[in-house]
Design an enzyme around this catalytic site. Structure first.
Site, mmCIF file in Angstrom:
data_model
loop_
_atom_site.group_PDB
_atom_site.id
_atom_site.type_symbol
_atom_site.label_atom_id
_atom_site.label_comp_id
_atom_site.label_asym_id
_atom_site.label_seq_id
_atom_site.Cartn_x
_atom_site.Cartn_y
_atom_site.Cartn_z
ATOM 1 N N SER A 159 0.806 -1.220 0.000
ATOM 2 C CA SER A 159 0.000 0.000 0.000
ATOM 3 C C SER A 159 0.837 1.267 0.000
ATOM 4 O O SER A 159 0.431 2.278 -0.565
ATOM 5 C CB SER A 159 -0.955 0.003 1.201
ATOM 6 O OG SER A 159 -1.866 -1.054 1.111
ATOM 7 N N HIS A 213 0.740 4.674 4.416
ATOM 8 C CA HIS A 213 0.035 5.433 3.386
ATOM 9 C C HIS A 213 0.635 6.829 3.245
ATOM 10 O O HIS A 213 0.920 7.294 2.142
ATOM 11 C CB HIS A 213 -1.445 5.556 3.744
ATOM 12 C CG HIS A 213 -2.155 4.247 3.851
ATOM 13 N ND1 HIS A 213 -3.412 4.125 4.396
ATOM 14 C CD2 HIS A 213 -1.783 2.992 3.500
ATOM 15 C CE1 HIS A 213 -3.783 2.859 4.353
ATOM 16 N NE2 HIS A 213 -2.810 2.161 3.824
#
Length: 368
Positions: A181, A233
């Site tokens: 991610s 993230h």
């Protein structure tokens, strides 16, 4: 991702990276000059590597060899999933992921296993995890590689993943982390900076900018839920954002249109503001990675310099706790846990491997 603690009462949180929605970079104005389209091969290769490593993790995990509560053992046999209470994403045990290179800040800092910052971005916690990430990778990555080529997108993907892993190591010091991610959010950040640096050749500029900003905000908001590592993230997105100014800038075309004549294109040139973006981005990335690795090598806890940063990855509410605690009673491989937050109790059969991490993982699930 598993957040673990060495205290008497286990304190952990299992985190899973959320995935940016699949999509494509905003379309260019069809009347604007465009570069040739590349044949993508890097993104498909990354897809194959991730899927292959996930299959390998399931083979190495061999759930039936250490647990009697595996999922799908009749059909999958050695590849059966761990019990949903131990891994709700349908995947291997945490101990298996650690063997294969999952990110554990204690191992990186105390044992010098800094290679985990790189290897963790190729592993996934479960079938749901890898499905969401690979769907996003194909949706976003293929289009970007077609426009900018494998070299730039490959560098962008890998460096963004490292940026996400580095930030996680500094702030989630009790966490075991896997997932692509951070790299995927880097692609999302690069899409935004690419729009800004190539602003003049886009049609529907405000619409494209609004769409990208909403995508970013929605995904970062998802990251404040429990079990989601928002630091990966954020680190990946910021790294990708600055890299986009460096790697994805396009030369702009100027036109001379004398009265009574058709326009004749001049040689494409980079604009002054693009050079400004480029210079500032190089400085920003150099400072970020220098400070990050210096802190990591000196075993500095990022939370000591930012007392509120833990809220970026989890905001406590009456519905969940960001720091679950359990009382445990263990007899052999049988474990009875009681969550101190909601009072729930459950009996577990412990698998072989890293029992401390497994107990804390179960505590986090019980306290949901």
């Amino acid at each position: 991702m598993v957040r673990s603690s060495a205290k008497d009462s286990p304190e952990i949180e299992i985190n899973v990276h959320s995935t940016p929605p699949q999509g494509h970079p905003p379309s260019y104005d069809p009347d604007s000059p465009q570069s040739e389209e590349w044949i993508p091969w890097f993104v498909p290769l990354v897809f194959i590597i991730n899927v292959t490593l996930f299959i390998m993790s399931m083979y190495i995990n061999n759930c039936p060899s250490h647990s009697r509560s595996c999922i799908g053992v009749q059909f999958l046999q050695r590849f059966a999933f761990e019990n949903i209470h131990e891994n709700p994403l349908l995947g291997p045990a945490t101990a298996t992921l650690l063997k294969m290179g999952a990110l554990d800040a204690n191992k990186v800092i105390q044992e010098g296993q800094r290679w985990r910052i790189f290897t963790c971005m190729w592993l996934h916690a479960g079938i749901f995890h890898i499905f969401a990430n690979m769907l996003s990778l194909l949706g976003v990555g293929i289009r970007l590689e077609q426009e900018f080529g494998f070299l730039r997108i490959g560098l962008l993907y890998i460096v963004s993943g490292l940026g996400g892993s580095l930030l996680s190591s500094l702030f989630l010091r009790k966490t075991v982390s896997v997932g692509a991610s951070g790299a995927l959010f880097g692609l999302l950040g690069a899409m935004l900076s690419e729009l800004l640096t190539n602003w003049t050749i886009y049609a529907n500029k405000l619409s494209a900018l609004t769409t990208l900003i909403l995508m970013v905000l929605i995904n970062l908001m998802v990251g404040i839920l429990p079990h989601v590592d928002n630091f990966a993230h954020i680190g990946g997105f910021i790294t990708g954002f600055f890299l986009g100014f460096i790697l994805l800038a396009r030369p702009q075309f100027d036109w001379i249109v004398p009265p009574g004549y058709y326009g004749h294109p001049m040689k494409p040139q980079y604009k002054f503001y693009q050079y400004i973006y480029l210079g500032l981005s190089i400085i920003a990335l150099f400072v970020m990675f220098t400070i990050g690795f210096v802190f990591l090598f000196r075993k500095v806890d990022g939370n000591e310099y930012c007392s509120w940063c833990h809220y970026l990855t989890c905001v406590p509410t009456p519905l969940w706790s960001c720091d679950p605690q359990c009382n445990s009673i263990r007899i052999g491989n049988q474990l009875n846990l009681t969550c101190l937050t909601n009072g729930k109790s459950k009996l577990y059969l412990l698998p072989q491997g890293n029992d401390v991490i497994t107990i804390e993982e179960l505590c986090s699930l019980l306290c949901i």
